[in-house]
Design an enzyme around this catalytic site. Structure first.
Site, PDB file in Angstrom:
ATOM      1  N   HIS A 363      36.153  55.836  62.735  1.00 54.49           N
ATOM      2  CA  HIS A 363      36.718  55.072  61.964  1.00 54.49           C
ATOM      3  C   HIS A 363      37.003  53.622  62.076  1.00 54.49           C
ATOM      4  O   HIS A 363      36.806  52.504  61.293  1.00 54.49           O
ATOM      5  CB  HIS A 363      37.748  55.858  60.718  1.00 54.49           C
ATOM      6  CG  HIS A 363      36.825  56.829  59.993  1.00 54.49           C
ATOM      7  ND1 HIS A 363      37.165  58.072  60.493  1.00 54.49           N
ATOM      8  CD2 HIS A 363      36.200  56.552  59.118  1.00 54.49           C
ATOM      9  CE1 HIS A 363      36.224  58.764  59.343  1.00 54.49           C
ATOM     10  NE2 HIS A 363      35.556  58.074  58.578  1.00 54.49           N
ATOM     11  N   GLU A 604      26.834  66.419  54.279  1.00 58.45           N
ATOM     12  CA  GLU A 604      27.470  66.078  55.851  1.00 58.45           C
ATOM     13  C   GLU A 604      27.955  67.426  56.375  1.00 58.45           C
ATOM     14  O   GLU A 604      28.430  67.178  57.483  1.00 58.45           O
ATOM     15  CB  GLU A 604      28.470  65.189  55.640  1.00 58.45           C
ATOM     16  CG  GLU A 604      29.708  65.300  54.557  1.00 58.45           C
ATOM     17  CD  GLU A 604      30.817  64.200  54.643  1.00 58.45           C
ATOM     18  OE1 GLU A 604      30.707  63.237  55.643  1.00 58.45           O
ATOM     19  OE2 GLU A 604      31.663  64.150  53.898  1.00 58.45           O
ATOM     20  N   ASP A 628      29.053  62.585  59.796  1.00 58.16           N
ATOM     21  CA  ASP A 628      29.666  63.748  60.215  1.00 58.16           C
ATOM     22  C   ASP A 628      28.505  64.839  60.075  1.00 58.16           C
ATOM     23  O   ASP A 628      28.580  65.702  60.896  1.00 58.16           O
ATOM     24  CB  ASP A 628      30.508  64.222  58.671  1.00 58.16           C
ATOM     25  CG  ASP A 628      31.811  63.854  58.810  1.00 58.16           C
ATOM     26  OD1 ASP A 628      32.382  64.064  59.988  1.00 58.16           O
ATOM     27  OD2 ASP A 628      32.244  63.034  57.951  1.00 58.16           O
ATOM     28  N   CYS A 675      24.426  57.296  53.278  1.00 58.29           N
ATOM     29  CA  CYS A 675      25.379  56.474  53.515  1.00 58.29           C
ATOM     30  C   CYS A 675      26.170  56.491  54.841  1.00 58.29           C
ATOM     31  O   CYS A 675      27.144  55.769  54.829  1.00 58.29           O
ATOM     32  CB  CYS A 675      26.711  56.477  52.374  1.00 58.29           C
ATOM     33  SG  CYS A 675      27.185  58.115  52.319  1.00 58.29           S
TER      34      CYS A 675
END
Ligand code: PEP
Ligand code: MG
Length: 755
Positions: A363, A604, A628, A675
């Site tokens: 992240h 995901e 993921d 995304c």
């Protein structure tokens, strides 16, 4: 043997520098297996030779002076074969080479083991005996274990300044980069600002000070305050303490009052380090003594010393100091950097981000990309504690970092940065054009967002909406759950900034590597644990407050789409939908003019791929989260630098899985977007067009490149390329093939910048 091994490793890990680490190794190994000589040679690529770096038994003058060119001597044999070499009579070996400078005699027994780090031979650890001696299997295994365990520490120390030690302070040192992973594209120049977690002694960096006496006073005040803390604690516990507990408190008080702790630290401060750095070294010195003790009880006392250190540190950190001043161009450096750490730096001063942990899809990298800040992550060999204030070049495209670069390196990078600026300027011309393929298909390009600064219009790069608004970031930068009204205001700003363009708001997706300080979750396997929808379904009070805030924020705008993360079966969708409908009804009942948004789910988790025909009809749209999905499909932790080279969304299995999602969803009449970060990679974007994905959402900084791809590749051509790629069996060939196609299409510069 095991206890000896553990002690050596502990001592080496606490070593101040490479020289000390190697001296510890040779001395301890020589004692442990009772040999006449123990030496370490490290390979220096600059000289293409093995350099004698430490010895116990040979002439110490030869350290750093004696070398064996690659190919020369038994040391090279070990390096070439990457295997132990165990000889009872070394001089009769055809590759034996006698080195007079070391003062050596004809040692007969020879045992050499390679020191290997990340598949690279760093050097060779050698034990030698005057008499003929064939080493026992146990001894070979012991040396191998030492070498394997220490290779990381050696690599780390070596990375500080080449194998000649920490030479970075020397002027004109030709800088070699430390190699990590690309985090966010671009080149950043600036001064290192090391960020470390509070009250973590080992993470404290060195920092130069000018006001020595002021710093000594700060330290003494902290020491006194820590003593007061212990007294108060003991007093508060009062009668409930056993005699043993009292003894412990006494020991703490004694340690805190020990003149050596105070004097040694002050001495270190007077040598120029700040109080926290000086304290770190004093505590390390004291713990080392305990760590070396045979007696398990006494060894554990080392932990008490560390605790005392942490207590003083906590007090030091509470000492009011001037607000941290960031240099004009700051490169944030840390073991791990969180959203809140990033948020503390004024954006106009942030020149780069550098972390020891993480990979391109962690992240911190995603945040850096969305802010347009170059980042290098996964620098497992970075000497974090020793680079505060140093000049850095962050090459976020190739994933390399230069510490105190030479003038030549700096010049080359300035040229490269100018080239990238030109590329960006060229792409900027596409900014306000719609993303339409040459055969007329519109593929809306959305932005991934999470920080309020993401919605700054100057940063939006022509996005046609937000395809993924990660709501967890506003949660992460607070010290409690944001209230419904606080949330409503944040979501409202985002929805308003883009209206009437769509904004896809994802419900809270914490867990994994996104932790809330005020909602700690301790798990062995956080990515396989309590994450995303699993948490919000278990805490409907948190979920419904968030849903109320999101729905209320969208009143009158009509551009909200709701996205549910980490869906792994239909039950989760059904339950989440029930809660959304209930909240919607409640709000309507309270007279709020809310409308029901379109609802989608993230694909995901691999189990979802095989249930698309059941999942898709329940919702309005699907969005593939490739970050993921890739980690779960390939069983590669997205934050683990050690396996990061295995993490690539272009893996044939990931591509096939995605195709299955798109094909099945289309059969069910549902649109599929992507995304994850893959959507922002120009090479991957070609394949996504070929698969028939209906929209792409990526970090704003990636959007211009992806738009270029959309403008240049028709859907027909993209399908052909996808077919070609599906015939390839491994990720590397796929990447190479796509890079070739981008080069041919005149976008060679994207191949570098697109990483
Ligand atoms: C993903 O997993 O691809 C995704 C977009 O979500 P996140 O990166 O926030 O986990
Ligand atoms: Mg995800």
């Amino acid at each position: 043997m095991l206890a000896t091994l553990r002690r050596i490793v502990q001592e080496v890990n606490a070593a101040r520098d490479l020289e000390q680490a190697l001296t510890i190794i040779v001395t301890r190994v020589k004692q442990a297996i009772k040999v006449d000589v123990c030496t370490v040679y490290l390979f220096d690529p600059a000289q293409d030779a093995y350099i004698l770096m430490a010895t116990d038994g040979l002439n110490p003058e030869s350290i750093g002076r004696v070398s064996l060119a690659r190919g020369e001597g038994l040391v090279s044999v070990v390096g070439e074969t990457e295997e132990p070499l165990n000889l009872d009579d070394a001089p009769i070996h055809p590759r034996y080479r006698f080195i007079a400078e070391t003062g050596e005699v004809y040692y007969h027994g020879f045992l050499g083991v390679p020191i290997i780090h990340h598949r690279r031979v760093m050097g060779v650890l050698v034990a030698r005996q005057y008499d003929k001696r064939r080493f026992h299997d146990d001894e070979v295994a012991f040396l191998l274990t030492i070498a394997a365990q220490l290779s990381g520490a050696i690599a780390l120390a070596a990375a500080s300044g080449g194998i000649r030690g920490f030479a970075a302070d020397q002027e004109g040192v030709e800088s070699r980069p430390i190699v990590g992973l690309p985090g966010a594209p671009g080149i950043g120049f600036g001064a290192a600002v090391v960020i470390y977690p509070p009250a973590d002694l080992s993470a404290i960096p060195d920092r130069q000070i000018s006001d020595v006496e002021g710093e000594v006073a700060v330290f003494q005040a902290a020491l006194e305050a820590a003593r007061g803390d212990i007294r108060a604690l003991e007093h508060r516990m009062g009668d409930s303490l056993t005699a043993e507990d009292h003894a412990l408190f006494n020991a703490y008080t004694l340690m805190l009052s020990s003149p050596s702790l105070e004097n040694q630290t002050i001495e270190r401060i007077r040598a120029g380090n700040w109080a926290a750095g000086a304290l770190r070294d004093t505590i390390a010195e004291h713990t080392r003594v305990f760590d070396l003790m045979e007696d398990a009880y006494l060894r554990e006392r080392a932990e008490d010393v560390r605790d005392v250190g942490r207590r003083i540190l906590a007090r030091l950190e509470n000492t009011p100091r001037d607000e941290r001043k960031y240099p004009e161009r700051a490169v944030l450096v840390g073991d791990e950097i969180t959203a809140s750490m990033l948020a503390e730096v004024p954006l106009d001063r942030l020149a780069g981000v550098v972390t020891v942990r993480g990979s391109g899809s962690s992240h911190v990298a995603i945040l850096a990309r969305s802010l347009g800040i170059p980042a290098v992550v996964g620098l497992s060999e970075l000497p974090v504690g020793r680079i505060d204030g140093r000049e850095l070049i962050v090459d976020g495209d190739s994933g390399t970092l230069f510490i105190s670069p030479s003038a030549k390196v700096r010049e080359e990078y300035l040229l490269l940065a100018r080239e990238e600026e030109r590329l960006a300027a060229g792409l900027a011309e596409l900014r306000d054009l719609p993303a339409i393929t040459p055969d007329g298909i519109h593929i809306p390009l959305y932005a991934n967002a999470g920080l309020l600064s993401d919605i700054n219009p100057s940063l939006h790069q022509g996005a046609e909406g937000i395809g993924l608004y990660r709501t967890e970031f506003p949660f992460m930068i607070r010290n409690r759950f944001p209230s419904e009204e606080e949330q409503r205001q944040i979501y409202r700003q985002v929805l308003e900034a883009y209206a009437p363009l769509p904004v896809t708001v994802r419900t809270l997706d914490v867990g994994g590597d996104k932790m809330l300080s005020y909602f700690p979750i301790h798990e062995e396997n956080p990515f396989l644990g309590w994450r995303g929808i699993r948490i919000t379904l278990d805490h409907p009070e948190i979920f419904s407050v968030q849903l109320r805030a999101i729905l209320r924020a969208s009143i009158g705008l009509g551009n909200l789409r709701l996205l549910l993360p980490m869906i792994s079966d239909v039950g989760e969708v059904d339950q989440a939908l029930r809660i959304v409908r209930r909240v919607h009804q409640e709000l309507c009942g309270q007279g709020e003019a809310v409308t029901m948004p379109e609802i989608g789910i993230m694909i995901e988790v691999p189990s979802a791929i095989y249930q698309i025909d059941s999942l898709a009809p329940r919702v309005d749209f699907l969005s593939i989260g490739t970050n993921d999905l890739t980690q779960y499909m390939l069983a590669v932790d997205r934050n683990n630098a050690r396996v990061a080279s295995l993490y690539d969304s272009l893996h044939p299995a990931v591509l096939r899985a995605m195709m299955q999602v798109v094909v099945t969803a289309q059969r069910c009449g549902r649109a599929v977007g992507v995304c994850g970060e893959m959507a922002g990679d120009p090479a991957s974007a070609i394949l996504l067009l070929g698969m028939g994905v209906s929209n792409l959402s990526a970090s704003v900084t990636s959007l211009p490149r992806v738009k270029w791809v959309i403008h240049n590749f028709s859907i027909g051509r993209a399908r052909d390329i996808l077919d070609e790629v599906l015939a390839l069996e491994d990720t590397r060939s796929i990447r190479r093939h796509l890079d070739g196609i981008l080069q041919q299409a005149g976008l060679g510069s994207l191949v570098r910048a697109g990483r």
